[in-house]
Write an enzyme that holds these catalytic residues in place. Structure first.
Site, PDB file in Angstrom:
ATOM      1  N   SER A  69      -2.822  -0.342   8.723  1.00 21.08           N
ATOM      2  CA  SER A  69      -3.456  -0.841   6.862  1.00 21.08           C
ATOM      3  C   SER A  69      -4.702  -0.207   6.130  1.00 21.08           C
ATOM      4  CB  SER A  69      -3.528  -2.634   6.634  1.00 21.08           C
ATOM      5  OG  SER A  69      -2.775  -2.743   6.882  1.00 21.08           O
ATOM      6  N   LYS A  72      -4.059   3.110   4.264  1.00 20.23           N
ATOM      7  CA  LYS A  72      -2.605   2.275   2.650  1.00 20.23           C
ATOM      8  C   LYS A  72      -3.972   2.894   1.345  1.00 20.23           C
ATOM      9  CE  LYS A  72      -0.609  -1.687   4.508  1.00 20.23           C
ATOM     10  NZ  LYS A  72      -0.452  -3.387   4.592  1.00 20.23           N
ATOM     11  N   TYR A 197       5.555   4.836   5.357  1.00 23.27           N
ATOM     12  CA  TYR A 197       5.164   4.030   5.349  1.00 23.27           C
ATOM     13  C   TYR A 197       5.125   3.550   7.020  1.00 23.27           C
ATOM     14  CZ  TYR A 197       3.367  -0.754   5.865  1.00 23.27           C
ATOM     15  OH  TYR A 197       3.283  -2.179   6.068  1.00 23.27           O
ATOM     16  N   TYR A 249      -7.503  -8.448   4.850  1.00 24.13           N
ATOM     17  CA  TYR A 249      -6.381  -9.464   3.965  1.00 24.13           C
ATOM     18  C   TYR A 249      -7.625 -11.017   3.307  1.00 24.13           C
ATOM     19  CZ  TYR A 249      -4.912  -6.548   7.893  1.00 24.13           C
ATOM     20  OH  TYR A 249      -4.479  -4.962   8.474  1.00 24.13           O
ATOM     21  N   VAL A 267      -3.901  -3.625  11.352  1.00 17.87           N
ATOM     22  CA  VAL A 267      -3.753  -5.023  12.886  1.00 17.87           C
ATOM     23  C   VAL A 267      -3.857  -3.681  14.299  1.00 17.87           C
ATOM     24  CG1 VAL A 267      -1.953  -6.415  11.032  1.00 17.87           C
ATOM     25  CG2 VAL A 267      -1.534  -3.904  11.917  1.00 17.87           C
TER      26      VAL A 267
HETATM   27  N1  GLU Z   1       2.586  -1.473   9.751  1.00 22.54           N
HETATM   28  C1  GLU Z   1       1.722  -2.404  10.093  1.00 22.54           C
HETATM   29  C2  GLU Z   1       2.793  -3.426   8.928  1.00 22.54           C
HETATM   30  O1  GLU Z   1       3.698  -3.015   8.036  1.00 22.54           O
HETATM   31  C3  GLU Z   1       0.718  -2.328   9.085  1.00 22.54           C
HETATM   32  C4  GLU Z   1      -0.521  -4.077   8.956  1.00 22.54           C
HETATM   33  C5  GLU Z   1      -1.826  -3.873   8.690  1.00 22.54           C
HETATM   34  O2  GLU Z   1      -2.557  -2.666   9.438  1.00 22.54           O
HETATM   35  O3  GLU Z   1      -2.158  -5.011   8.361  1.00 22.54           O
HETATM   36  O4  GLU Z   1       2.737  -4.250   9.392  1.00 22.54           O
END
Ligand code: GLU
Length: 313
Positions: A69, A72, A197, A249, A267
């Site tokens: 994440s 992102k 993604y 989060y 994650v």
């Molecule tokens: N690639 C992970 C997913 O899509 C990223 C989630 C994350 O790091 O929060 O679930």
């Protein structure tokens, strides 16, 4: 404390890793992506990149892990640079959700059906859909080019095993993406956007590189290494604001109170923390708490924030 005594800085990092690594026992490695489930739990690394570009590290700082994440933040950066604020925020919101990062519930209940922010999976998939290019490779290259420049690592790459592992187990993300397509938030080929993604989530880094990324965000887009402004201040400001409101989060509020640094976690156990005008921090500790943040990583940042008075609030 900005007149760093560099020997004591190094000592503090080493001692803090030593007396925090035990926290990893309280967490779990995520099981929903098989490649992440294989990670060793008892690991902790940290790097600090100061304003002059010098980097100090301790613990498992040279172990590679995937951005997940954290990436992102950079897909959002590319989308903002390509299209501007108005276009981006017509398709994705600016508010925290209070739901898990991969939740689908508000996509349906909120009208219009746009994802609430770019840091949840639905929002990041919508942002991936905004990255232009003739192929997935070309679109990915836009993100990679920025990250290679920021980290100073021309060999930065996608971890192929992680990418395949994510792709094969991504039914939840697929559901989010097809819902977005049905709601006209995503145009074009859904599988290609998902592929982009998964790939940007699987970019492999170390804490040294994450600290560099954070330091450039902390300096509002200015890179001391190349002496270049890599992206506009306004883009840095937007990204850091999202890091404060939704970067950790559903624990973003608690983190703001306990640590007080704009930060984004992933994650795989990474955390990127940008202390405005002062430093960037990269942390890695794969055991996660129930909100999805590195248990030992958060504790380590809390200790450093207390010690060095890093809270922005
Ligand atoms: N690639 C992970 C997913 O899509 C990223 C989630 C994350 O790091 O929060 O679930």
């Amino acid at each position: 404390m900005d007149n760093w005594d560099l020997t004591s800085l190094q000592r503090v990092l080493e001692e803090t890793v030593q007396n925090t690594i035990g926290e990893a026992e309280k967490g779990q490695v995520p099981s929903y992506i098989p490649e992440l489930a294989r990670q060793e739990k008892r690991r902790l690394g940290v790097s600090v990149c100061l304003k002059d570009g010098s980097v100090f590290s301790a613990g498992d700082a040279h172990l590679p892990f995937t951005l997940q994440s954290i990436s992102k933040t950079f897909s959002l950066m590319v989308a903002l640079c390509e299209h501007g604020e108005r276009y981006v925020f017509e398709r994705v919101g600016k508010e925290p959700t209070g739901d898990p990062f991969n939740s689908i519930i508000k996509l349906e209940t909120i009208k219009p059906h746009k994802p609430l922010n770019p840091m949840i999976n639905a929002g990041a998939i919508a942002v991936a859909g905004m990255i232009p290019g003739g192929s997935v490779e070309e679109r990915l290259e836009k993100i990679m080019r920025l990250l290679r420049k920021m980290t100073g690592n021309p060999d930065l790459r996608v971890n192929d095993e992680m990418y395949q592992s994510e792709k094969q187990t991504a039914d939840r993300n697929r559901a989010l993406a097809y819902f977005l397509k049905d709601s006209r938030i995503l145009d074009g080929d859904v599988e290609e956007t998902l592929d982009l993604y998964f790939r940007h989530c699987s970019i492999e880094v170390t804490t040294v590189e994450v600290a560099r990324l954070a330091a450039i965000l902390a300096a509002d887009g200015y890179d001391i290494a190349s002496k270049e402004q890599l992206f506009p201040r306004e883009v840095a400001r937007i990204c850091k604001t999202f890091m404060v409101t939704c970067g950790m989060y559903n624990a973003s509020g608690e983190f703001a109170i306990d640590v007080g640094i704009p930060a984004k976690s992933g994650v795989a156990g990474g955390i990127m923390a940008a202390v405005p005008q002062r430093m960037g921090l990269g942390v890695f500790g794969p055991a996660l708490d129930d909100k999805g943040n590195s248990v030992a990583g958060v504790k380590l940042l809390q200790k450093l924030s207390d010690l060095w008075d890093l809270s922005i609030f």
